[in-house]
Structures are given as C-alpha cells and as structure tokens.
Design an enzyme around this catalytic site. Structure first.
Site: not given
Ligand code: UN1
Length: 511
Positions: A242, A264, A298
């Site tokens: 997140g 992460e 991401c």
C-alpha cells in the site's frame, strides 16, 4: 480516442454473479450491508459482509491451529496444494480476470495478465517446495559440522491493495503455504469479490488435497480488521502492500511486538532516455509503463529523464502515442486505458497537475476527464505528460495516476542523481545502446532502486526475480529468487561428533 458507452449496472452485476458462481463462492457470503463498487460505471456491484476485529482473532486462532499441522507436513506435500491451486487458476482464469476488471477497472489483457502472474507464482512455489535449501559451512573445529535449517514461521497476515487485488495475495500465499506457514488475508476494500473468488478456489484445492481447512482464510473488512492483524501477537509475519503512509504506521507497530514485516510501499519510478536509445522502443516501453493500469501500479513510470539531444524527438513520439490511446470501458475490446479507482484518485491527479503548472510545468497532452456524463461517479482520465523545468517538489511525490513528468538532462551522472533523488526506491530503467552507460546505471553508483532495468520499462516484472524496493518503498522482497526466506525462520546448527569439547575462537575453559 474512443468514447464508449459504459455497461449498465445490471450487466456488470450479472457478470460478477456468474463469475462468482463458477468459482464456487457461497451465495450466503454475498449479503450486505457493504457493497463492492465498480469504477467501470460507478455503480454498486454486489453486497458483502464485513467482519470485525474479534472475527480476525478467531481467524488467527484457527490459522495458528492449522499451522501446527501444516508445519509438520513435508514441504513437497505442501507443494501439491499449491500445484492444485495453480491448475484451478488456469481453469478459472477468465472468471477471476472478469472480477478484477469489474472491481478495479483493469483492462481485460492486464486482468488476465494478473491471473497469469498468480499461475506463475504457483509454479515457482511448487518448485520451491523441493528447494528450501540451507547451507553447510566448514566448521573451525575438528569433528564438527555447521549448517543451517529453515523452518516454517507461523501465521502470515497479508494486507493487499486494490491495484493488484489478487496477484499480490498469491505472491504471499503460494510461497507462505509452500514454506509451511498459514495465511490470513485482508484484501482491499475495493476488491472483496475478487478475494472471495480466490478463496473459494483455494478452498477447493485444500479439500482435494486434504490440507488442513484453515491454512488460508480471508477476512473482509475495513481499517480495524487490518489493524487487528498488524497488532496480533500470533501473526509472525505481516506482509503489507500500500502507501508509504500506511507502511509508516504499520512498520513500527509490528516492530514494537517484535513481529516481522514485509512492506511493499510507494514508488516514483523513472526511466533515463540516453542519446543512443532506440526511441521507438523507448516510446513503447514508456507508454506501457506510464499508462498501463491507468498509472495505478506501484511500478508505474512517473518520470522520464531525457537527454536534451533527443528530448524534442521523444516528446513528439510520446505525445503522438498518447493522442491515440483508447480510453473507456476496460472490458471492451481494444481499450488500453480504464478508469481511475475513485474520486480521490482523480482529485489527486488534478491537484498534482495544478501544482506542476505552478512549479513551471508545461502540459503537453492529456489531463482531461472523459465520459463524465455517462457515469457521474466514474473517473476516466486522459493520461497526461508534463514537461518540467527541473525535478521540483511535486515530481518527487508519488501521484497514483497516469501522470508522467519529463525532465531534461545533459550528463548521465546528473540523470542518475535525479533518478535517486526521490524518497521512494522501487523501480528504474535506462534506455540506451551504450553498454558503458547501461553498466554504470546497474552498478553500485547507479540506480538505488530494488528493480533496475535496461531497455525495458519500470513495470511488468516477472515472477522469477525478487520484487520490491528500497527507501520509502519499505525494503521488502516478494515472489521470486530467495524472497521465501522472509517466510521462514533460520536455525544455525553446530553438531559435535568429535567426542571432545573444543571451544570456538580457541577459548580455554577447562576446570
Ligand atoms: C504492484 O503494482 O503492486 O511489476 C505490483 C509489475 C507487476 C506487479 C506490480 N508484475 O508491474
């Protein structure tokens, strides 16, 4: 650009219901008061039941009991469960992809790709189940053996984000299960149906292979559910994906109880485009990495650091590609850009564009909103490119949207410094035909990221490599290579078969 008519709420609901039914989700789980909402048309999909913190405690207790059995199950036998999960994912690939598209707005090809990533990690973890290697080392003492063994760790809590609502769970679950751990998963609030489908499929694999029923469970809920996992003393490893903000809260709380964390978090990924780059290839690589998943990976490319000799040419190519992007219903054939997840994502993009303008940026293409009339609560945006005079404040922040900044450079060392001068450290790339430049970028004085690529974009990593990044990205590594070690505990063993008791370091302690 396409302006598609969006599918009706009834149509999406029916699609979701059919996919869930095929995956074997118990209809009793599809009851209110919470709803899964589709960013495709802004409508509610289906109701789901959220649990509270006490239910998390119960799930962890069941997982802990299952762990006591699972840890004694031989690793290759554990691998058989993961193998069956992989087979079932092949069978239900389309259904899970449909749910991913409906719940998070991913285009069909990328949703199918996400399920493929799940299938790949299962194959990887099955192999791993016969390769949980420890080392042996020469002992300094005669008649001694020194070695290490790896043992299952315990209950793994998984908190996953909306943008990879299924794959990131499988990265954790497949490896954790092969390693002898049990899993409690809190999926993103945006994607409960995808989670229920994954869980139903795993339950079938559990039944068919005779594994303990509670080796893996799902808990649907809000922040309180996540917090209970974070604080639970029986959650040996908390794996969370997140925002950096979330990681900043989670990390210290898990550390305070001496639990393990695998984080992460954010990325602010750049590509350097050198003068010798193949600009056609670079353009294609940049467009996929910057625009894929509507800029909500991401690993999404958010910055291009381009040499001034090729900057005008690259700009033109990118603008021309952006002008041709098909934006719209992610389930329609040919669409490349689906919706943003929600209004907040849209506001963040709008705000970043405004600030970029204030900081001297020039908008080259995109930035507008599409299809607003058809679905008032949908956020389809035109991916944007902004030319910046320097790497200003807004460029150094992660905006989770298809917003790409171009910054020019003259000298490779300066470009590398720009690449590294952000708080995040996930992914990076260089487009060049000059091997010395590529090697420099890959070297200890090159990119400081966890992922460093040459002539390929920043996103779309394969399963075989360890995935994750440095600095505010959180330092975790998942999926490939030796990332499994985070899911196990290591014991160092010294075995003395000499009949004497020589002490290490030559210590004399005779009485
Ligand atoms: C993420 O965005 O959280 O490398 C994961 C990639 C994908 C995984 C992204 N394989 O883009």
């Amino acid at each position: 650009m396409t302006a598609t008519v969006l599918p009706t709420a009834d149509h999406l609901r029916e699609e979701a219901r059919r996919a869930l039914e095929r995956c074997g989700v118990d209809p009793a789980l599809l009851q209110g008061p919470h709803f899964s909402r589709s960013p495709v048309n802004g409508a509610d999909l289906l109701p789901v039941t959220w649990v509270d913190g006490d239910a998390v405690d119960e799930a962890v207790a069941r997982a802990q009991d299952a762990f006591l059995v699972w840890r004694e199950t031989p690793a290759p036998v554990r691998g058989a469960l993961v193998s069956r999960l992989g087979e079932l994912l092949v069978e239900y690939k389309q259904d899970i992809a449909t749910l991913i598209s409906l719940e998070v707005g991913k285009i069909t090809s990328e949703a199918l790709g996400e399920v493929q990533e799940m299938i790949d990690i299962c194959a990887f973890a099955v192999g791993l189940s016969r390769q949980l290697y420890g080392k042996t080392m020469p002992s300094e003492r005669p008649g001694h053996r020194l070695m290490e063994t790896w043992h299952p760790l315990g209950v793994v809590g998984v908190i996953s984000a909306f943008n990879f609502p299924a794959a990131v769970w499988s990265w954790n679950a497949a490896v954790a299960l092969a390693c002898g751990d049990t899993v409690v998963w809190k999926p993103s609030e945006a994607a409960p149906l995808t989670a229920l489908a994954c869980q139903a499929i795993l339950l079938r694999a559990i039944e068919e292979t005779g594994a303990p029923q509670h080796v893996s469970q799902v808990v649907l809920g809000g922040a309180d559910v996540g917090e209970r996992l974070v604080d639970h003393r029986h959650v040996a490893l908390l794996s969370a994906t997140g925002s950096t903000r979330m990681g900043r809260a989670v990390g210290p709380r898990v550390a305070a109880r001496f639990g393990r964390c695998l984080l992460e978090l954010g990325g602010n990924n750049a590509a350097i485009v050198a003068p010798s780059a193949d600009l056609d290839l670079a353009t294609r690589g940049i467009v996929f990495a910057a625009v894929g998943t509507a800029g909500q990976r991401c690993t999404t490319m958010r910055r291009v650091l381009v040499h001034e000799d090729v900057a005008d040419d690259l700009e033109q190519r990118l603008v021309s590609a952006y002008e041709r992007l098909p934006i719209g219903d992610p389930t329609a054939e040919g669409t490349l850009v689906g919706p943003l997840i929600d209004s907040r994502a849209f506001q963040n993009m709008t705000e970043a564009l405004r600030r970029a303008g204030e900081e001297g940026g020039k908008l080259l293409v995109g930035g507008g909103r599409r299809l607003g009339e058809e679905g008032p609560d949908t956020y389809y945006v035109e991916p944007a490119i902004v030319r910046m005079p320097a790497q200003t404040e807004v460029v150094r922040e992660e905006t989770f949207a298809p917003l790409l900044y171009l910054v020019r450079y003259r000298d490779l060392n300066a470009a590398i410094a720009l690449n590294n001068d952000v708080p995040q450290g996930l992914s990076s790339a260089i487009f060049t035909s000059d091997q010395a430049e590529a090697e420099r970028f890959l070297s200890a004085v090159g990119s400081d990221c966890g992922i460093v690529n040459v002539n390929i974009g920043t996103s779309g990593a394969e399963i075989g490599g360890a995935f994750g990044g440095e600095k505010e990205t959180g330092g975790g590594r998942e999926s490939g290579s030796d990332a499994w070690q985070a899911y196990m505990r290591r014991a160092t063993n010294t075995i003395n078969y000499s009949g004497e008791l020589p002490l290490a370091q030559g210590v004399d302690f005779s009485v």
